[in-house]
Design a protein around this motif. Structure first.
Motif, PDB file in Angstrom:
ATOM      1  N   ASP A 160     -60.670   6.018   8.731  1.00  0.00           N
ATOM      2  CA  ASP A 160     -60.948   7.414   9.075  1.00  0.00           C
ATOM      3  C   ASP A 160     -60.693   8.329   7.883  1.00  0.00           C
ATOM      4  O   ASP A 160     -59.807   8.079   7.053  1.00  0.00           O
ATOM      5  N   SER A 161     -61.476   9.392   7.838  1.00  0.00           N
ATOM      6  CA  SER A 161     -61.332  10.369   6.756  1.00  0.00           C
ATOM      7  C   SER A 161     -60.152  11.298   7.017  1.00  0.00           C
ATOM      8  O   SER A 161     -59.591  11.338   8.119  1.00  0.00           O
ATOM      9  N   VAL A 162     -59.799  12.059   6.002  1.00  0.00           N
ATOM     10  CA  VAL A 162     -58.674  12.987   6.119  1.00  0.00           C
ATOM     11  C   VAL A 162     -58.981  14.084   7.143  1.00  0.00           C
ATOM     12  O   VAL A 162     -58.112  14.468   7.942  1.00  0.00           O
ATOM     13  N   ASP A 163     -60.219  14.572   7.166  1.00  0.00           N
ATOM     14  CA  ASP A 163     -60.578  15.643   8.099  1.00  0.00           C
ATOM     15  C   ASP A 163     -60.453  15.179   9.545  1.00  0.00           C
ATOM     16  O   ASP A 163     -59.956  15.918  10.402  1.00  0.00           O
ATOM     17  N   ILE A 224     -60.997 -13.162   9.145  1.00  0.00           N
ATOM     18  CA  ILE A 224     -61.930 -12.400   9.973  1.00  0.00           C
ATOM     19  C   ILE A 224     -61.213 -11.243  10.670  1.00  0.00           C
ATOM     20  O   ILE A 224     -61.720 -10.107  10.712  1.00  0.00           O
ATOM     21  N   PHE A 225     -60.022 -11.528  11.201  1.00  0.00           N
ATOM     22  CA  PHE A 225     -59.264 -10.469  11.869  1.00  0.00           C
ATOM     23  C   PHE A 225     -58.876  -9.366  10.888  1.00  0.00           C
ATOM     24  O   PHE A 225     -58.873  -8.192  11.227  1.00  0.00           O
ATOM     25  N   ASN A 231     -61.541  -1.565  11.039  1.00  0.00           N
ATOM     26  CA  ASN A 231     -62.434  -0.723  11.838  1.00  0.00           C
ATOM     27  C   ASN A 231     -61.962  -0.566  13.281  1.00  0.00           C
ATOM     28  O   ASN A 231     -62.686   0.016  14.092  1.00  0.00           O
ATOM     29  N   PHE A 232     -60.781  -1.094  13.611  1.00  0.00           N
ATOM     30  CA  PHE A 232     -60.257  -0.997  14.970  1.00  0.00           C
ATOM     31  C   PHE A 232     -59.338   0.217  15.082  1.00  0.00           C
ATOM     32  O   PHE A 232     -58.538   0.485  14.174  1.00  0.00           O
TER      33      PHE A 232
END
Length: 422
Positions: A160-163, A224-225, A231-232
């Motif tokens: 995730d981005s800072v914003d 893989i995990f 992205n989780f």
């Protein structure tokens, strides 16, 4: 996202409802907006799902063991029908049917968890986006957005981005540290679970390509995990870490209580049973009795570890019974399949001098019986015709028989030679 969420609405609604019910319980203890209340609700959801999946886990264990046992037969079928793929498939299906093995059973727990995993993912994604979903209304949505675990919101991701993190009232450093630690723990628990399965709970007498595949998966799955984990959302990482820890504990229990025959775990388990029998004089527990009963029923088909166990009981003067118990027996001996067979005592080999002495003694005992006949023959020969060479030949034959006896040849009348050999 809305299209995918609508496809999983049949499962997202029940999952969100279960989370809300657990949140009511934990919210009364930690507060409605507490991260612990929402985090423990996710953990409780995992525990509930895994309890429901225990029957599938048992089938997975049986299927995995059957696949290990069938690997040599499957390899033989592949080599026999390597030019006929259709016949090869038919023979494979026939083998599965005869043994009652389902290759897909080993994947059932993962397949059964997949809908719940995706449902939870969409629930947390909707919370991050500020959208209501399933049983989560606006008040619960606001409460979930304020919930943090060690400073990281449940809906935050490593990428995730800072914003976006500022909108969730979180810092980039806190989110990165928390998610990185959880990803490492998730991958490590997956690796340890697979490793203990391969090193302790695999039949060492069966060397097949299946074992090599499992070793490869032991290293591939954690990678893989780790790649997917970035992205989780944090809530999904909590879910996956909890299910990995549950699997690891469940696997340890199975290895300790119901190990694979022929594995190191079975050797350790039977040694514990042997110590229990030694201290108590009886088999303790239904599980141990069932194990002993199965070993007795195998008979000569026992593996080396099971024979070693029966040998240990026999040395203690105990005999395993068909019902899984043990009884004292004064005549208990090591069974042929349970230990080394008693050595057959061979007669000592006599020296050459002793054999010659025995042969001479035997010849001396036989000479008195032949003397009357020899004397009678000599007197008859003298009466008929005075021939000087007759006694000499008789003497030579006597000395010849003596030499034959001394050399260890057969005593008594000799078989006449064939006319052609005269």
């Amino acid at each position: 996202m809305d299209t995918i969420a609508s496809l999983f609405s049949f499962i997202t609604t029940p999952v969100s409802w279960v989370i809300v019910q657990f949140h009511k319980v934990y919210g009364a203890l930690f507060g409605d907006d507490s991260g612990w209340a929402w985090g423990l609700s996710i953990v409780s959801l995992v525990v509930l799902i895994r309890i429901c999946l225990i029957p599938l886990f048992v089938k997975q264990i049986k299927s995995t063991r059957n696949m290990q046992v069938l690997q040599p037969k499957m390899k033989a079928i592949q080599e026999r029908y390597k030019n006929d793929k259709q016949r090869q498939s038919e023979e494979m299906m026939k083998l599965y049917k005869e043994t009652g093995t389902n290759p897909l059973s080993s994947c059932l727990p993962i397949l059964a968890q997949s809908p719940f995993f995706f449902a939870l993912y969409h629930v947390l994604s909707s919370i991050a986006s500020g959208k209501k979903i399933g049983a989560i209304n606006q008040d619960l949505l606001d409460s979930a957005r304020q919930a943090h675990i060690f400073g990281a919101p449940l809906a935050a991701k490593f990428t995730d981005s800072v914003d976006k993190l500022n909108s969730l009232d979180a810092s980039l450093l806190d989110v990165r540290v928390v998610t990185a630690v959880m990803i490492v723990l998730m991958s490590a628990s997956q690796f340890f679970t697979q490793r203990q399965l391969m090193t302790k709970n695999v039949d060492l007498t069966v060397k097949t390509p299946y074992m090599q595949q499992q070793k490869m998966l032991m290293y591939i799955f954690p990678v893989i995990f780790a790649v997917m984990g970035v992205n989780f959302p944090v809530g999904v990482l909590v879910y996956w870490l909890t299910t990995n820890v549950w699997t690891m504990g469940q696997q340890m229990y199975v290895i300790n209580q119901n190990p694979t025959p022929g594995s190191k775990a079975q050797d350790a388990y039977l040694q514990r049973v042997l110590k229990t029998v030694d201290s108590r004089g009886q088999v303790r527990g239904r599980t141990q009795r069932r194990t002993v009963k199965a070993i007795v029923a195998k008979g000569p088909d026992r593996n080396d570890i099971e024979r070693k166990f029966i040998t240990g009981l026999s040395k203690k003067g105990l005999a395993a019974q068909e019902d899984g118990t043990v009884q004292k027996s004064e005549t208990a001996v090591i069974e042929a399949e349970g230990g080394a067979a008693p050595k057959r005592q061979q007669p000592k080999r006599q020296t050459k001098a002793k054999r010659q002495t025995a042969a001479t003694t035997g010849a001396a005992k036989d000479e008195p019986k032949d003397e009357p006949a020899a004397g009678a023959k000599t007197s008859l020969q003298k009466q008929d015709a005075p021939q000087d060479d007759k006694p000499t030949s008789a003497g030579k034959s006597a000395s010849g028989s003596s030499r034959q006896a001394k050399s260890g040849q057969r005593k008594g009348p000799q078989r006449p030679k064939h006319p052609s050999k005269k």
